[in-house]
Design an enzyme around this catalytic site. Structure first.
Site: not given
Lengths: 475, 475
Positions: A99, A165
């Protein structure tokens, strides 16, 4: 290790396709903190799984269910992957995330953030290029180059790639805990490529990060905000008391004034002391980073030690006071100061909190104020540190020397990277941070980039690391 | 002064129509700080002018042009009125304002703010009831009751009613300055009914207000906000320096720590000291006002002196630091502290500023910080004080005794009322604050009200004042 040469050559000749692989990844706007990009994050997870499978790896797409507190959103999966299954080989657990941070052209990007743009200096601009798609793909590139060079990987890879994250790693700690004795049980060492060199020229190995204890201090008195003309002079003012308390924590040179804190800090050994002078970092680098010449110390070594291995205390701000432009004649009724301490070995979270609380109570008692004071722990995160002489590190250091021709800087990060600690505490294995990008990449900023050199030589480094660490682990 | 009795009787028998007059005024939402209510403010000015004319007064509607900085808005006019023109009589200049603070039912009002609501306890709720429509209409009521009682006014009235008081009194000072030797030239004394009793039972005469010197203190260093993990410990932090400076101004008991400030304060004379014990004010009143028991002093006299005749210093807040809920690990790059000193005789504005600036520079030098500091004066307003033995006051005191049967409290306000100072300095005449409302009226708050008793007896007081002040001025 002459057999690495054909691998390196393959990396060089495959570099255009590696850049294409990164271009494909950057084109998927996998922003984990924006609701309407959630499908793109999930799409990115599946794209990555397909890439691993295409290289002959296996992937379990671990669904994590709905996002707690945001039940309309499904969490992106954690990818639990394997490449190689030879019981005679050591197992290296690699972690990364697929991400990215938000990005909009209008934020000030010079190019479309989700179209990889390579300029004449070899800078590859695009959201996620350096954080963390480039490094994750570096592992896949290394596998592919091994295959095309006809060289076997010297270790088995266990993969853990997450998609949250940049949004609190929701669900990750639970997964690591649950899989510590299952999917991750054979891991011998852990390697994470998700941080940065200290500068732009020299690679580093990162063996520690500071922790963070974040506190709030509420002082309240009057029932509501008062007019300073009408009541000023008649009442104890919460701001006055809070400012007195906040003033008692740290001096202008950053020295923490809370009794007992310094005694908790691990003494500096000769061995550790020797790690700082070789580090490629100058006062100019620091001043550039600060955007000013307000450094406390006049030399690199002291500066680095105070970022990496000494605690610091910052006063972040005050909630409830007058904080906007203009001139308001208010006596705020309730104000909350925010401050935090960056912790280092051997400062235990609760010991630090106990000292801070005692200090705050003593200082407040001295004021003899009729206001009320409430001390609160807002969040805590422990420091993490590894033995830089572990084979995981000596192997990585040899790989750096082989690829870059220099000994790596041995560094610690000032800010926390919680996943290191989770892997360390759940797996009880050495965790290494092996960065690919440089200090100028602007990870969370506009115009994020990864230099072609860092991507290509970084791919070589990740591959070489697997060989050297396998060697070191044998001994 | 037996001839006052028929006047008092008329006030009593006209009270319903006086309340209707207030109802009509409250119904015009003359909010001066809201653009789309500006027409209502102007409408209110014309309504008031018509009321004065209906009673036989003359009014000049003085247009002030466009509002500086908000040129799409026309300023509401200042009404320059006269009632009576007898050269043998003394001239009393009265001031008031016809604009009001904003109000919306949804702010928490129990009734519609622009519909006067009289409850069973005689509380008349409505925006502007006490601030300042009730007092302004009190003057008109007094004229009407004199007429109906067949009693001549003992003085000529010169009126000055503005429509921007709640929005910085834009244009008023210029008008006063321009008219000091013209429209206002015959004024012998000035009377303003626009403040409040100290409590709810006993009237007061207000002979002073504190001034206010408002300062800002900017400390800057880094080029941009920094991450406290990455840079904490390496750099001088602006917040740390600012908190040190703000901590050096005042202690928890309100004592100002800036050298030399105390020496500027006029000593307390025996005569002044004697004014405080009779004041109808209790520690309970103070605690009720504060909404807490956080008073610094344990007795009324010290509390009042520190509101009325000693300076105070308040720390209002910090601009540029982290001020919202949550926990942000930021090192703010530039922070601006706001603080102000309430000034009293004989603290001259510039002397105070010089002492503060010297203090700030000395304290900052002690820090040996590489950050930059900028001290700035944001605004200043001088204190105002009158001789409470002037005929303007002795007359008013006799009027209070006649109407309420008690000697008035002699008070000063803690907060500034700039117009008093302008009248004093431009006209060189005694200015008196003669309040109508009580401490519980909630002037700028929700559910603003004026008690019927205060309105009706207050009307008697304003009328009686004119007779007694005329007498006193003769002697």
């Amino acid at each position: 290790m002459a057999h690495l040469d054909p691998f390196f050559k393959q990396v060089d000749s495959l570099q255009d396709s590696f850049i294409d692989r990164l271009r494909e990844a950057v084109a998927i706007p996998s922003i984990s903190s924006e609701d309407d990009r959630r499908e793109d994050v999930i799409k990115m997870g599946h794209w990555l799984a397909a890439q691993i499978r295409a290289l002959g790896g296996t992937v379990e797409i671990r669904e994590l269910g709905q996002q707690p507190g945001h039940e309309h959103l499904v969490l992106p999966p954690v990818l639990l992957g394997r490449y190689g299954d030879d019981p005679k080989k050591k197992n290296v657990l690699i972690y990364g995330h697929y991400d990215v941070q938000p990005a909009r052209k209008t934020d000030g990007w010079n190019t479309e953030p989700f179209e990889l743009h390579v300029d004449e200096k070899g800078r590859m601009f695009g959201r996620g290029s350096t954080d963390d798609k480039g490094p994750v793909l570096g592992w896949l590139n290394a596998i592919e180059a091994h295959q095309k060079a006809g060289i076997e990987l010297p270790v088995n890879l266990i993969m853990c790639f997450e998609g949250m994250e940049e949004n609190g790693s929701e669900g990750l700690d639970d997964t690591i805990r649950a899989e510590a004795k299952k999917f991750f049980k054979d891991a011998d060492v852990v390697c994470i490529s998700d941080n940065y060199w200290l500068g732009t020229e020299k690679p580093c190995l990162t063996y520690g990060v500071r922790g963070c204890n974040y506190y709030s201090l509420e002082v309240s008195g009057p029932g509501a905000d008062l007019h300073s003309g009408v009541y000023g002079g008649m009442t104890h003012e919460p701001m006055t008391d809070l400012i007195h308390l906040m003033n008692s924590f740290v001096d202008s040179r950053g020295k923490i004034l809370i009794k007992g804190i310094d005694d908790l800090v691990a003494p500096l050994s000769k061995e550790e002391d020797a790690l700082y002078p070789p580090i490629a970092f100058t006062m100019n680098d620091l001043h550039e980073g600060l955007g000013s010449e307000t450094s406390i110390y006049d030399n690199k070594e002291d500066s680095l030690k105070h970022k990496m291995r000494y605690p610091s205390l910052s006063l972040h701000g005050i909630e409830g006071a007058f904080a906007t432009p203009g001139a308001k004649t208010v006596i705020p009724a309730k104000v909350t100061g925010k401050f935090s301490i960056r912790t280092v070995p051997n400062m235990e979270i609760d010991d630090v909190t106990a000292l801070v609380e005692k200090h705050v109570n003593e200082e407040f008692a001295k004021l003899k104020s009729k206001n009320k004071m409430k001390f609160k722990v807002m969040h805590v995160g422990k420091w993490w540190v590894e033995d830089p002489n572990h084979p995981n590190y000596t192997g990585a250091a040899k790989a750096v020397e082989r690829v870059f021709g220099v000994k790596p800087d041995m560094t610690r990060e000032g800010g926390s990277i919680p996943v290191t600690l989770t892997f360390q505490s759940e797996l009880k294995k050495s965790v290494l941070l092996l960065p690919m990008g440089s200090s100028t990449d602007g990870a969370h900023s506009i115009n994020e980039k990864l230099d072609k050199r860092n991507y290509i030589e970084g791919t070589k480094l990740l591959g070489a690391y697997l060989h050297y660490v396998a060697e070191e682990l044998k001994q």
